[in-house]
Scaffold this motif. Structure first.
Motif, PDB file in Angstrom:
ATOM      1  N   ASP A  78      44.487  66.939  12.471  1.00 36.98           N
ATOM      2  CA  ASP A  78      43.256  66.451  13.101  1.00 36.98           C
ATOM      3  C   ASP A  78      43.557  65.583  14.316  1.00 36.98           C
ATOM      4  O   ASP A  78      42.774  65.538  15.279  1.00 36.98           O
ATOM      5  N   VAL A  79      44.712  64.894  14.286  1.00 39.73           N
ATOM      6  CA  VAL A  79      45.062  63.954  15.353  1.00 39.73           C
ATOM      7  C   VAL A  79      45.998  64.606  16.373  1.00 39.73           C
ATOM      8  O   VAL A  79      45.824  64.472  17.588  1.00 39.73           O
ATOM      9  N   SER A  80      47.015  65.330  15.870  1.00 32.58           N
ATOM     10  CA  SER A  80      47.997  65.919  16.788  1.00 32.58           C
ATOM     11  C   SER A  80      48.714  67.072  16.093  1.00 32.58           C
ATOM     12  O   SER A  80      48.954  67.016  14.879  1.00 32.58           O
ATOM     13  N   PRO A  81      49.074  68.090  16.862  1.00 35.44           N
ATOM     14  CA  PRO A  81      49.861  69.189  16.271  1.00 35.44           C
ATOM     15  C   PRO A  81      51.297  68.762  15.975  1.00 35.44           C
ATOM     16  O   PRO A  81      51.996  69.424  15.213  1.00 35.44           O
ATOM     17  N   ASP A  82      51.731  67.668  16.600  1.00 38.23           N
ATOM     18  CA  ASP A  82      53.079  67.145  16.356  1.00 38.23           C
ATOM     19  C   ASP A  82      53.059  66.167  15.183  1.00 38.23           C
ATOM     20  O   ASP A  82      52.013  65.644  14.797  1.00 38.23           O
ATOM     21  N   THR A  83      54.234  65.913  14.608  1.00 39.36           N
ATOM     22  CA  THR A  83      54.302  64.885  13.574  1.00 39.36           C
ATOM     23  C   THR A  83      54.118  63.524  14.227  1.00 39.36           C
ATOM     24  O   THR A  83      54.543  63.292  15.366  1.00 39.36           O
ATOM     25  N   ILE A  84      53.505  62.601  13.490  1.00 41.18           N
ATOM     26  CA  ILE A  84      53.167  61.292  14.044  1.00 41.18           C
ATOM     27  C   ILE A  84      53.565  60.200  13.047  1.00 41.18           C
ATOM     28  O   ILE A  84      54.027  60.482  11.944  1.00 41.18           O
ATOM     29  N   THR A  85      53.368  58.972  13.467  1.00 46.52           N
ATOM     30  CA  THR A  85      53.577  57.820  12.580  1.00 46.52           C
ATOM     31  C   THR A  85      52.208  57.211  12.256  1.00 46.52           C
ATOM     32  O   THR A  85      51.370  57.043  13.151  1.00 46.52           O
ATOM     33  N   VAL A  86      52.007  56.882  10.981  1.00 46.32           N
ATOM     34  CA  VAL A  86      50.735  56.296  10.544  1.00 46.32           C
ATOM     35  C   VAL A  86      51.016  54.960   9.867  1.00 46.32           C
ATOM     36  O   VAL A  86      51.872  54.867   8.981  1.00 46.32           O
ATOM     37  N   LEU A  87      50.315  53.938  10.304  1.00 46.87           N
ATOM     38  CA  LEU A  87      50.371  52.634   9.646  1.00 46.87           C
ATOM     39  C   LEU A  87      49.098  52.458   8.819  1.00 46.87           C
ATOM     40  O   LEU A  87      48.005  52.853   9.253  1.00 46.87           O
TER      41      LEU A  87
END
Length: 261
Positions: A78-87
Motif C-alpha cells: 500500500d505504501v511502496s513496492p519496495d521493502t521499507i522500515t516501519v516504526l
C-alpha cells in the motif's frame, strides 16, 4: 437477581465505529518522525504493541522491540513496492485512558509525511486503518468470548439454583405432610392413651377385688401398652417439631437461593 449482557457491539462495532487516521509527529528513540496515528479508547498499550509486533513480524525481514517496535525489510505494498522500515509505538495518554498508536514509514531514506506523494500517504493511511480495525476486532472477539463463557457459567449456576429450589420446595412439601401426619397420629395416640388409662383404672379395681392370675396378667399388659403409647406420643410430638424446623430451614434456603440469583 444477577444479569449478564453479552457485548453484542462486538458484532457490529468494528464496522460501525469510526476509525480515524491522523497525521502528526512523534518522538521516537532516534528522533522525531512524521507518523500516522490512531486513537484507541480504554486500550492496553502493552497488549497493543505486542499484537502490532506480531503483525509486523509476518511481513518483515527483521523486527526488534526496544523503546519502540522497528520492522526492517517490511513489505507494505500500500505504501511502496519496495521493502521499507516501519516504526511503531503505543503511547498511553495521561488523561482519559486513550492509547495513541503511532506508525512511521521510511521509504527509500525518506519518512512518509504531509509533503510526501499523495498515493503514498493514502497507502499508509489505508495500512494503518486495516490494522486498527483488525486489532479492534481481535479485542472485541476476546471480550465476546469471555462474556459468552461468563454467561454460560451463570446459566449453569442458575440451572443449579433452580434445581436446588425445586428440591427445597419438594422437601418443604414432604416435611409439611410428615408434620401433619405426625400431628394427627399424636392426637390419636393421646386418645388411645386416655382410653388405656381408663382401662388400667378399671383393671386395677378388678385385681383389688379378684386378684386372679388372668386379671393380674391383663393389668400388666395394659401397663406395658401405656408405656408404649407414652413413648409414641413423645416420638410423634418430636417428629412434628422436627418437621416444622426442617420446613423453616428449607424456606430460608429458598430465600438465600433467590437472593443469590
Amino acid at each position: 437477581m444477577r444479569y449478564i449482557t453479552i457485548p453484542l457491539l462486538a458484532l457490529c462495532l468494528v464496522g460501525s465505529a469510526q476509525t480515524e487516521i491522523r497525521q502528526t509527529t512523534f518522538a521516537f528513540s532516534d528522533g522525531s518522525r512524521p507518523t500516522f496515528v490512531v486513537d484507541f479508547p480504554e486500550a492496553d498499550a502493552s497488549q497493543m504493541e505486542s499484537w502490532y509486533k506480531g503483525e509486523l513480524k509476518d511481513i518483515s525481514q527483521d523486527v526488534v522491540n526496544k523503546k519502540e517496535t522497528r520492522a526492517s525489510g517490511a513489505r507494505v505494498p500500500d505504501v511502496s513496492p519496495d521493502t521499507i522500515t516501519v516504526l511503531c509505538k503505543a503511547e498511553k495518554l495521561k488523561k482519559g485512558g486513550v492509547v495513541n498508536l503511532h506508525m512511521a514509514f521510511l521509504v527509500n531514506g525518506a519518512w512518509v509525511g504531509p509533503t510526501s506523494d499523495k498515493a503514498m500517504i493514502e497507502g499508509a493511511k489505508n495500512f494503518c486503518y486495516v490494522k486498527a480495525v483488525a486489532y479492534k476486532k481481535m479485542v472485541l472477539e476476546k471480550q465476546l468470548a469471555e462474556a459468552e463463557r461468563t454467561l454460560a457459567r451463570l446459566q449453569s449456576e442458575a440451572a443449579t439454583m433452580e434445581k436446588d429450589k425445586r428440591r427445597f420446595e419438594d422437601g418443604i412439601e414432604k416435611n409439611q405432610e410428615k408434620g401433619t401426619e405426625a400431628g394427627k397420629d399424636k392426637v390419636q395416640a393421646e386418645a388411645d392413651l386416655k382410653t388405656n388409662e381408663v382401662a388400667i383404672d378399671s383393671k386395677k379395681a378388678e385385681v383389688a377385688t379378684a386378684p386372679t392370675p388372668e386379671n393380674t396378667e391383663a393389668l400388666q399388659k395394659l401397663l406395658k401398652d401405656a408405656d408404649k403409647l407414652k413413648d409414641r406420643v413423645e416420638r410423634l410430638g418430636n417428629q412434628a417439631v422436627d418437621a416444622g424446623k426442617k420446613v423453616d430451614e428449607l424456606h430460608e434456603s429458598i430465600r438465600k437461593n433467590l437472593a443469590d440469583q
